[in-house]
Design a protein around this motif. Structure first.
Motif, PDB file in Angstrom:
ATOM      1  N   SER A  85       0.842  -1.195   0.000  1.00 24.05           N
ATOM      2  CA  SER A  85       0.000   0.000   0.000  1.00 24.05           C
ATOM      3  C   SER A  85       0.875   1.242   0.000  1.00 24.05           C
ATOM      4  O   SER A  85       1.768   1.380   0.837  1.00 24.05           O
ATOM      5  N   ILE A  86       0.617   2.157  -0.921  1.00 27.43           N
ATOM      6  CA  ILE A  86       1.390   3.397  -0.959  1.00 27.43           C
ATOM      7  C   ILE A  86       1.182   4.193   0.324  1.00 27.43           C
ATOM      8  O   ILE A  86       2.098   4.866   0.811  1.00 27.43           O
ATOM      9  N   ARG A  87      -0.021   4.122   0.888  1.00 24.42           N
ATOM     10  CA  ARG A  87      -0.275   4.846   2.132  1.00 24.42           C
ATOM     11  C   ARG A  87       0.631   4.357   3.246  1.00 24.42           C
ATOM     12  O   ARG A  87       1.261   5.148   3.949  1.00 24.42           O
ATOM     13  N   GLU A  88       0.711   3.037   3.436  1.00 22.92           N
ATOM     14  CA  GLU A  88       1.518   2.471   4.522  1.00 22.92           C
ATOM     15  C   GLU A  88       3.006   2.697   4.267  1.00 22.92           C
ATOM     16  O   GLU A  88       3.771   2.961   5.199  1.00 22.92           O
ATOM     17  N   ASP A  89       3.432   2.591   3.018  1.00 23.23           N
ATOM     18  CA  ASP A  89       4.839   2.824   2.689  1.00 23.23           C
ATOM     19  C   ASP A  89       5.251   4.257   3.042  1.00 23.23           C
ATOM     20  O   ASP A  89       6.282   4.490   3.679  1.00 23.23           O
ATOM     21  N   LEU A  90       4.423   5.226   2.624  1.00 24.67           N
ATOM     22  CA  LEU A  90       4.746   6.626   2.885  1.00 24.67           C
ATOM     23  C   LEU A  90       4.635   6.961   4.370  1.00 24.67           C
ATOM     24  O   LEU A  90       5.392   7.794   4.884  1.00 24.67           O
ATOM     25  N   HIS A  91       3.717   6.332   5.048  1.00 24.22           N
ATOM     26  CA  HIS A  91       3.572   6.559   6.488  1.00 24.22           C
ATOM     27  C   HIS A  91       4.848   6.154   7.218  1.00 24.22           C
ATOM     28  O   HIS A  91       5.354   6.900   8.073  1.00 24.22           O
ATOM     29  N   LEU A  92       5.391   4.986   6.895  1.00 25.50           N
ATOM     30  CA  LEU A  92       6.627   4.521   7.538  1.00 25.50           C
ATOM     31  C   LEU A  92       7.779   5.464   7.204  1.00 25.50           C
ATOM     32  O   LEU A  92       8.595   5.784   8.076  1.00 25.50           O
ATOM     33  N   LEU A  93       7.851   5.913   5.956  1.00 28.92           N
ATOM     34  CA  LEU A  93       8.905   6.855   5.584  1.00 28.92           C
ATOM     35  C   LEU A  93       8.820   8.132   6.417  1.00 28.92           C
ATOM     36  O   LEU A  93       9.834   8.634   6.909  1.00 28.92           O
ATOM     37  N   CYS A  94       7.610   8.661   6.585  1.00 29.04           N
ATOM     38  CA  CYS A  94       7.434   9.886   7.376  1.00 29.04           C
ATOM     39  C   CYS A  94       7.860   9.686   8.823  1.00 29.04           C
ATOM     40  O   CYS A  94       8.491  10.558   9.422  1.00 29.04           O
ATOM     41  N   VAL A  95       7.497   8.543   9.398  1.00 26.11           N
ATOM     42  CA  VAL A  95       7.870   8.263  10.791  1.00 26.11           C
ATOM     43  C   VAL A  95       9.385   8.230  10.936  1.00 26.11           C
ATOM     44  O   VAL A  95       9.951   8.809  11.868  1.00 26.11           O
ATOM     45  N   ARG A  96      10.060   7.581   9.998  1.00 21.59           N
ATOM     46  CA  ARG A  96      11.518   7.494  10.086  1.00 21.59           C
ATOM     47  C   ARG A  96      12.177   8.856   9.871  1.00 21.59           C
ATOM     48  O   ARG A  96      13.154   9.186  10.539  1.00 21.59           O
ATOM     49  N   ALA A  97      11.649   9.651   8.938  1.00 20.73           N
ATOM     50  CA  ALA A  97      12.199  10.989   8.721  1.00 20.73           C
ATOM     51  C   ALA A  97      11.982  11.857   9.948  1.00 20.73           C
ATOM     52  O   ALA A  97      12.868  12.614  10.368  1.00 20.73           O
ATOM     53  N   ARG A  98      10.796  11.769  10.552  1.00 18.28           N
ATOM     54  CA  ARG A  98      10.510  12.508  11.780  1.00 18.28           C
ATOM     55  C   ARG A  98      11.470  12.108  12.898  1.00 18.28           C
ATOM     56  O   ARG A  98      11.994  12.943  13.623  1.00 18.28           O
ATOM     57  N   ASP A  99      11.725  10.806  13.026  1.00 21.16           N
ATOM     58  CA  ASP A  99      12.627  10.323  14.075  1.00 21.16           C
ATOM     59  C   ASP A  99      14.044  10.835  13.845  1.00 21.16           C
ATOM     60  O   ASP A  99      14.762  11.150  14.809  1.00 21.16           O
ATOM     61  N   ALA A 100      14.474  10.912  12.583  1.00 23.31           N
ATOM     62  CA  ALA A 100      15.801  11.461  12.284  1.00 23.31           C
ATOM     63  C   ALA A 100      15.875  12.932  12.681  1.00 23.31           C
ATOM     64  O   ALA A 100      16.870  13.391  13.248  1.00 23.31           O
ATOM     65  N   MET A 101      14.812  13.677  12.410  1.00 22.73           N
ATOM     66  CA  MET A 101      14.773  15.098  12.767  1.00 22.73           C
ATOM     67  C   MET A 101      14.787  15.298  14.276  1.00 22.73           C
ATOM     68  O   MET A 101      15.297  16.290  14.779  1.00 22.73           O
ATOM     69  N   HIS A 102      14.219  14.341  15.030  1.00 21.02           N
ATOM     70  CA  HIS A 102      14.138  14.447  16.479  1.00 21.02           C
ATOM     71  C   HIS A 102      15.300  13.770  17.198  1.00 21.02           C
ATOM     72  O   HIS A 102      15.337  13.768  18.428  1.00 21.02           O
ATOM     73  N   SER A 103      16.227  13.175  16.429  1.00 17.67           N
ATOM     74  CA  SER A 103      17.401  12.560  17.037  1.00 17.67           C
ATOM     75  C   SER A 103      18.294  13.639  17.648  1.00 17.67           C
ATOM     76  O   SER A 103      18.096  14.839  17.436  1.00 17.67           O
ATOM     77  N   ASP A 185      -0.534  14.109  13.005  1.00 13.10           N
ATOM     78  CA  ASP A 185      -0.065  15.000  11.938  1.00 13.10           C
ATOM     79  C   ASP A 185       0.418  14.201  10.736  1.00 13.10           C
ATOM     80  O   ASP A 185       0.157  14.564   9.581  1.00 13.10           O
ATOM     81  N   ILE A 186       1.154  13.125  11.007  1.00 15.62           N
ATOM     82  CA  ILE A 186       1.669  12.294   9.914  1.00 15.62           C
ATOM     83  C   ILE A 186       0.507  11.655   9.148  1.00 15.62           C
ATOM     84  O   ILE A 186       0.482  11.674   7.914  1.00 15.62           O
ATOM     85  N   ALA A 187      -0.462  11.107   9.874  1.00 20.11           N
ATOM     86  CA  ALA A 187      -1.620  10.482   9.221  1.00 20.11           C
ATOM     87  C   ALA A 187      -2.379  11.499   8.378  1.00 20.11           C
ATOM     88  O   ALA A 187      -2.824  11.191   7.262  1.00 20.11           O
ATOM     89  N   GLU A 188      -2.510  12.731   8.891  1.00 24.41           N
ATOM     90  CA  GLU A 188      -3.231  13.767   8.149  1.00 24.41           C
ATOM     91  C   GLU A 188      -2.494  14.149   6.870  1.00 24.41           C
ATOM     92  O   GLU A 188      -3.105  14.324   5.810  1.00 24.41           O
ATOM     93  N   LEU A 189      -1.174  14.269   6.970  1.00 19.28           N
ATOM     94  CA  LEU A 189      -0.377  14.592   5.780  1.00 19.28           C
ATOM     95  C   LEU A 189      -0.549  13.511   4.715  1.00 19.28           C
ATOM     96  O   LEU A 189      -0.734  13.827   3.527  1.00 19.28           O
TER      97      LEU A 189
END
Length: 200
Positions: A85-103, A185-189
């Motif tokens: 699913s493109i939705r689930e793929d992009l959701h995981l990408l956003c979570v990982r990018a967010r985690d990198a920003m918050h590292s 926020d991620i789900a809404e995006l």
């Protein structure tokens, strides 16, 4: 006997990669406590329990050292497994990018950009580009093409702006709005912007 016990308990002298890692870790730690303007090579050396000469042999300036600390400290997004699913793929990408920003390195990078002058900031923008934005754009392009092959992404969703939406929104909302990018926020995006943009 006492002297022998003392010397065996003393840590050995660090060299090479071990010393470099200690210096880079100390730079990130100092950035998180004193910020860019108060950061000194002396303070980093003290935090790494080494001499200033060890720093200057490797990095000619504070900016050079900090750029490497940020570049090597930012966690990678990694590959995204195919969820079907493109939705689930992009959701995981956003979570990982967010985690990198918050590292630790990600937070230090934002503090540096807020404190340093324009000329120095330009250098650190390159760290953001190579460490976060470009890897995210590359992965989004791969996910979109994968979705097209699966049939859940429209075939013409391959323009350059499509891969820019998520990185641009993450950066804009984090820097300008101070968004923490919580799960809602991620789900809404994904659900209100990306899925309508990409779906067949």
């Amino acid at each position: 006997m006492m002297g022998s016990r003392w010397s065996s308990a003393s840590p050995g002298r660090r060299r090479g990669p071990e010393l470099e890692r200690a210096i880079l870790d100390a730079a990130l730690e100092q950035l998180s406590t004193v910020g860019w303007n108060a950061l000194t090579m002396e303070g980093i050396a003290a935090g790494a329990q080494t001499g200033k000469a060890a720093l200057y042999r490797r990095w000619p300036s504070k900016a050079d050292l900090v750029a490497e600390a940020l570049r090597t400290g930012l966690p990678g997004i990694g590959e995204i497994p195919d969820s079907g699913s493109i939705r689930e793929d992009l959701h995981l990408l956003c979570v990982r990018a967010r985690d990198a920003m918050h590292s630790r390195a990600g937070q230090a990078l934002w503090s540096v950009l807020h404190e340093c002058d324009h000329k120095t900031a330009e250098r650190f923008h390159g760290v953001i580009w190579s460490g976060l934005q470009e890897p995210a754009r590359r992965l989004i392009r791969e996910l979109v093409l994968r979705g097209i092959a699966r049939g859940d992404v429209r075939p013409d969703a391959t323009g350059p702006f499509v891969v820019d939406v998520i990185p641009a929104m993450l950066m804009y909302r984090a820097k300008v709005c101070g968004s923490e990018w919580v799960e809602g926020d991620i789900a809404e995006l994904i659900d209100e912007v990306m899925v309508p943009l990409l779906r067949v």
